[in-house]
Design a protein around this motif. Structure first.
Motif, short mmCIF file in Angstrom:
data_model
loop_
_atom_site.label_atom_id
_atom_site.label_comp_id
_atom_site.label_asym_id
_atom_site.label_seq_id
_atom_site.Cartn_x
_atom_site.Cartn_y
_atom_site.Cartn_z
N ALA A 126 1.08 6.56 -7.02
CA ALA A 126 -0.15 7.24 -7.48
C ALA A 126 -0.53 8.44 -6.63
CB ALA A 126 -1.31 6.24 -7.50
N GLY A 127 0.14 8.65 -5.49
CA GLY A 127 -0.28 9.73 -4.61
C GLY A 127 -1.68 9.47 -4.07
N THR A 128 -2.41 10.55 -3.78
CA THR A 128 -3.76 10.38 -3.21
C THR A 128 -4.77 11.31 -3.89
OG1 THR A 128 -3.24 12.03 -1.52
CG2 THR A 128 -2.85 9.75 -0.92
N ASP A 129 -4.42 11.76 -5.09
CA ASP A 129 -5.28 12.74 -5.76
C ASP A 129 -6.28 12.05 -6.70
OD1 ASP A 129 -6.31 15.12 -6.46
OD2 ASP A 129 -4.66 15.72 -7.79
N TYR A 130 -7.21 11.31 -6.12
CA TYR A 130 -8.28 10.65 -6.89
C TYR A 130 -9.49 10.53 -5.99
CZ TYR A 130 -5.41 7.11 -4.58
OH TYR A 130 -4.66 6.45 -3.66
N SER A 165 -7.36 2.07 0.96
CA SER A 165 -8.47 2.93 1.37
C SER A 165 -8.25 3.43 2.80
CB SER A 165 -9.78 2.15 1.27
OG SER A 165 -10.84 2.87 1.81
N MET A 166 -7.78 2.54 3.67
CA MET A 166 -7.58 2.93 5.07
C MET A 166 -6.40 3.89 5.22
SD MET A 166 -8.78 -0.38 7.18
CE MET A 166 -8.96 0.58 8.67
N LYS A 167 -5.40 3.76 4.35
CA LYS A 167 -4.26 4.68 4.42
C LYS A 167 -4.58 6.04 3.80
CE LYS A 167 -0.22 1.64 4.48
NZ LYS A 167 0.71 2.15 5.47
N THR A 168 -5.40 6.04 2.73
CA THR A 168 -5.63 7.29 1.98
C THR A 168 -6.93 7.99 2.37
OG1 THR A 168 -6.79 6.08 0.23
CG2 THR A 168 -4.41 6.41 -0.07
N GLY A 169 -7.83 7.26 3.01
CA GLY A 169 -9.14 7.83 3.33
C GLY A 169 -10.06 7.89 2.11
N LYS A 170 -9.70 7.23 1.01
CA LYS A 170 -10.53 7.24 -0.20
C LYS A 170 -11.49 6.05 -0.20
CE LYS A 170 -8.20 10.70 -1.78
NZ LYS A 170 -8.79 12.03 -1.90
N PRO A 171 -12.72 6.26 -0.73
CA PRO A 171 -13.67 5.14 -0.81
C PRO A 171 -13.25 4.15 -1.90
CG PRO A 171 -14.58 7.08 -1.88
CD PRO A 171 -13.27 7.51 -1.28
N MET A 172 -13.78 2.94 -1.81
CA MET A 172 -13.46 1.95 -2.85
C MET A 172 -14.72 1.28 -3.37
SD MET A 172 -11.76 -0.95 -0.48
CE MET A 172 -12.66 -2.40 0.00
N PRO A 204 -8.31 -7.10 -0.45
CA PRO A 204 -7.40 -6.70 0.63
C PRO A 204 -6.50 -5.53 0.24
CG PRO A 204 -6.96 -8.97 -0.09
CD PRO A 204 -8.20 -8.53 -0.78
N LEU A 205 -6.09 -5.48 -1.03
CA LEU A 205 -5.23 -4.38 -1.49
C LEU A 205 -5.98 -3.06 -1.42
CD1 LEU A 205 -3.75 -6.08 -4.68
CD2 LEU A 205 -2.57 -5.68 -2.50
N ALA A 208 0.85 -1.21 0.00
CA ALA A 208 0.00 0.00 0.00
C ALA A 208 0.88 1.25 0.00
CB ALA A 208 -0.94 -0.03 1.20
N ASP A 209 1.96 1.25 0.78
CA ASP A 209 2.87 2.41 0.79
C ASP A 209 3.47 2.62 -0.60
OD1 ASP A 209 2.45 3.04 3.41
OD2 ASP A 209 4.27 2.04 4.16
N HIS A 210 3.83 1.54 -1.24
CA HIS A 210 4.43 1.66 -2.57
C HIS A 210 3.41 2.19 -3.58
CE1 HIS A 210 8.23 0.58 -4.55
NE2 HIS A 210 7.48 0.68 -5.63
#
Ligand SMILES: O=P(O)(O)OC[C@H]1O[C@H](OP(=O)(O)OP(=O)(O)O)[C@H](O)[C@@H]1O
Length: 190
Positions: free
Chosen positions: A50-54, A72-79, A66-67, A43-45
């Motif tokens: 990709a950064g978090t701009d999506y 999602s938990m690291k970036t706060g973005k929905p999936m 799982p990926l 996830a860090d890689h």
């Protein structure tokens, strides 16, 4: 780089599915044990790439889950998970998936027109899955900012590139009856 992933791939057993030598690995199969250190490293890689701009992470059942969850938990973005099951919701899009060992339908729900999406998956092999999924997402009006697949085997990623889709992969491998060989690791000179 990606030491936990490399170490785990070297231990992956092989089984034959039809005529296809199938490697069994925690990221692609969830067995024998998917360790948090491995998910964390990957996830860090993915965030480095990709950064978090999506707006949304899109992935495919089962082993994209799982990926996408870790990310999602690291970036706060929905999936949104592309499923092998039909729901019949308004706007659901169906597509045909074909891999080296299976064929079936996939169903996309939850992706809105105009959204920027990051697509992640565990493995690309023939490229059959992404060849169907990426154009379908674009037809729905999504803007695909990046596609990241953890493990690349075979020529699927090259075929996607010929179609105009850049698929970032973390590790390229070769598989035969003796096991997995690591050909290339993202960010490392060979
Ligand atoms: O490049 P391809 O040849 O299309 O192969 C890649 C696909 O195969 C695997 O999915 P699978 O359908 O086995 O689903 P799973 O995640 O449920 O194991 C993997 O998760 C990819 O989605």
């Amino acid at each position: 780089m990606l030491e936990v992933l490399q170490e785990s791939l070297r231990k992956a057993p092989i089984v034959i599915r039809g005529e296809y030598p199938y490697f069994i690995h925690p990221i692609s199969d969830g067995v024998p044990s998917l360790e948090p250190e491995l998910l964390d490293e990957i996830a860090d890689h993915m965030i480095d790439i990709a950064g978090t701009d999506y707006d949304r992470i899109v992935s495919i059942e089962a082993m994209g889950i799982p990926l996408a969850t870790a990310l999602s938990m690291k970036t706060g973005k929905p999936m949104s998970i592309v499923r092998k099951r039909q729901y019949g919701l308004k706007g659901e899009v169906v597509l045909s998936q074909s891999t080296g060992y299976s064929k079936g339908e996939l169903y996309i729900n939850g992706v809105s027109k105009g959204e920027t999406v990051l697509v992640v998956d565990d493995v690309i092999s023939t490229g059959g899955t992404l060849k169907a999924l990426l154009p379908a997402l674009e037809n729905m009006g999504a803007n695909i900012c990046n596609v990241i697949v953890v493990i690349s085997r075979g020529d699927g990623a090259a075929k996607m590139s010929d179609m105009g889709y850049n698929v970032n992969t973390l590790v390229k491998i070769d598989v035969d009856m003796n096991g997995v060989s690591i050909l290339e690791v993202a960010g490392e000179q060979q």
